[in-house]
Design an enzyme around this catalytic site. Structure first.
Site, PDB file in Angstrom:
ATOM      1  N   HIS A 147       6.246  16.648 -30.604  1.00  6.67           N
ATOM      2  CA  HIS A 147       6.180  16.535 -32.072  1.00  6.67           C
ATOM      3  C   HIS A 147       4.768  16.869 -32.571  1.00  6.67           C
ATOM      4  CE1 HIS A 147       7.011  15.086 -36.027  1.00  6.67           C
ATOM      5  NE2 HIS A 147       7.951  14.213 -35.705  1.00  6.67           N
ATOM      6  N   GLU A 253       7.059  22.065 -33.673  1.00  4.14           N
ATOM      7  CA  GLU A 253       7.434  21.322 -32.480  1.00  4.14           C
ATOM      8  C   GLU A 253       8.373  22.108 -31.568  1.00  4.14           C
ATOM      9  OE1 GLU A 253       9.189  17.618 -33.817  1.00  4.14           O
ATOM     10  OE2 GLU A 253       8.216  17.857 -35.768  1.00  4.14           O
TER      11      GLU A 253
END
Length: 278
Positions: A147, A253
């Protein structure tokens, strides 16, 4: 803000560095050789057991977002990881961290597993590799993402190339759509509030450009990519973000979401995200 967690700092001979918290196996900082900080880390992050760190590179495992019955983004980012090794090479520095199943993880996800996170930094690039091995005697299935919060100075000046022609799921509009051209962040309401899963990105590189700065994002083993920015309204609702934090970051991501990874007993999976300051 609470005091920062136990962390290790990697320093390559050329001056590039990275800082990794053992809490969550969480990359907190990336400084390329001769460059400035490339990752956004919220000044309001909480560094306490059971909490998540806002910014850097959280590890989402074994579930992305609310795509299953587990807590949002799974449990790996909330647990303490173990440092396996740390070394400096001729051109880079490397650290390997590990997370294994426990009574607590098996209570909500009944599988025996081992995760390894390897971070290698040197020059103007950083490699983040996540590996999972099924140590149990039954198949396991998971979704995952690295992330990554990229730091930006002016979100209105940012574009993301490499997504054109891909289908994506827009979590804000709860609808599927097609990306027809490069993604330009113009500051318009509804554009900044981004929460998109792009499917089938695989190994095509993504180029994140802000004025003269360019970060090339490459992935191996990850099928999908997520682009996320909360925008001003959603950011104001996040207790661990300053109200203007949305304007200083963009998440790009590497992820496996559309097609969950399934491992038979004894099987392993490896995914890697590489960031390079062009």
């Amino acid at each position: 803000m609470n005091s920062e967690p136990s962390s290790i700092t990697l320093q390559s001979p050329d001056g590039a560095s990275a800082t990794i918290a053992l809490h969550g196996g969480h990359l907190l900082s990336w400084l390329p050789a001769g460059g400035v900080e490339q990752l956004y880390l919220s000044p309001r992050s909480e560094y306490t057991p059971g909490k998540v760190i806002r910014g850097g590179v959280p590890v989402c495992f074994p579930q992305f977002a609310e795509s299953g019955p587990l807590p949002r983004h799974g449990f790996a980012r909330k647990l303490p990881w173990e440092l396996v090794s740390q070394q400096q090479g001729k051109d880079d520095a490397l650290a390997v961290l590990r997370l294994r199943d426990s009574d607590a993880t098996r209570a909500i996800w009944p599988h025996a597993f081992e995760l390894e996170l390897s971070v290698r930094v040197g020059g103007r690039s950083i490699d983040i590799e996540l590996a999972c091995e099924n140590l149990g005697d039954t198949p396991l299935q998971f979704t995952t993402a690295l992330h990554t919060y990229l730091r930006v100075a002016d979100l209105d000046a940012v574009s993301v190339e490499g997504l054109a022609g891909l289908r994506y799921f827009d979590a804000v509009k709860q609808a599927d759509a097609l990306q027809r051209m490069d993604l330009l962040l113009t500051g318009e309401k509804g554009v900044l509030d981004l929460d998109r899963i792009y499917y089938g990105v695989k190994e095509r590189p993504l180029l994140v450009t802000e004025d003269r700065r360019q970060v090339v994002v490459r992935a191996q083993g990850f099928d999908d990519a997520v682009i996320w920015n909360p925008g001003p309204e959603r950011c104001a609702q996040l207790a661990d973000m300053p109200p203007d934090g949305w304007s200083e970051m963009l998440c790009v991501e590497a992820a496996c979401i559309g097609r969950p990874i399934e491992l038979q007993p004894g099987e392993s999976w490896v995914g890697r995200q590489s960031l390079e300051l062009a």
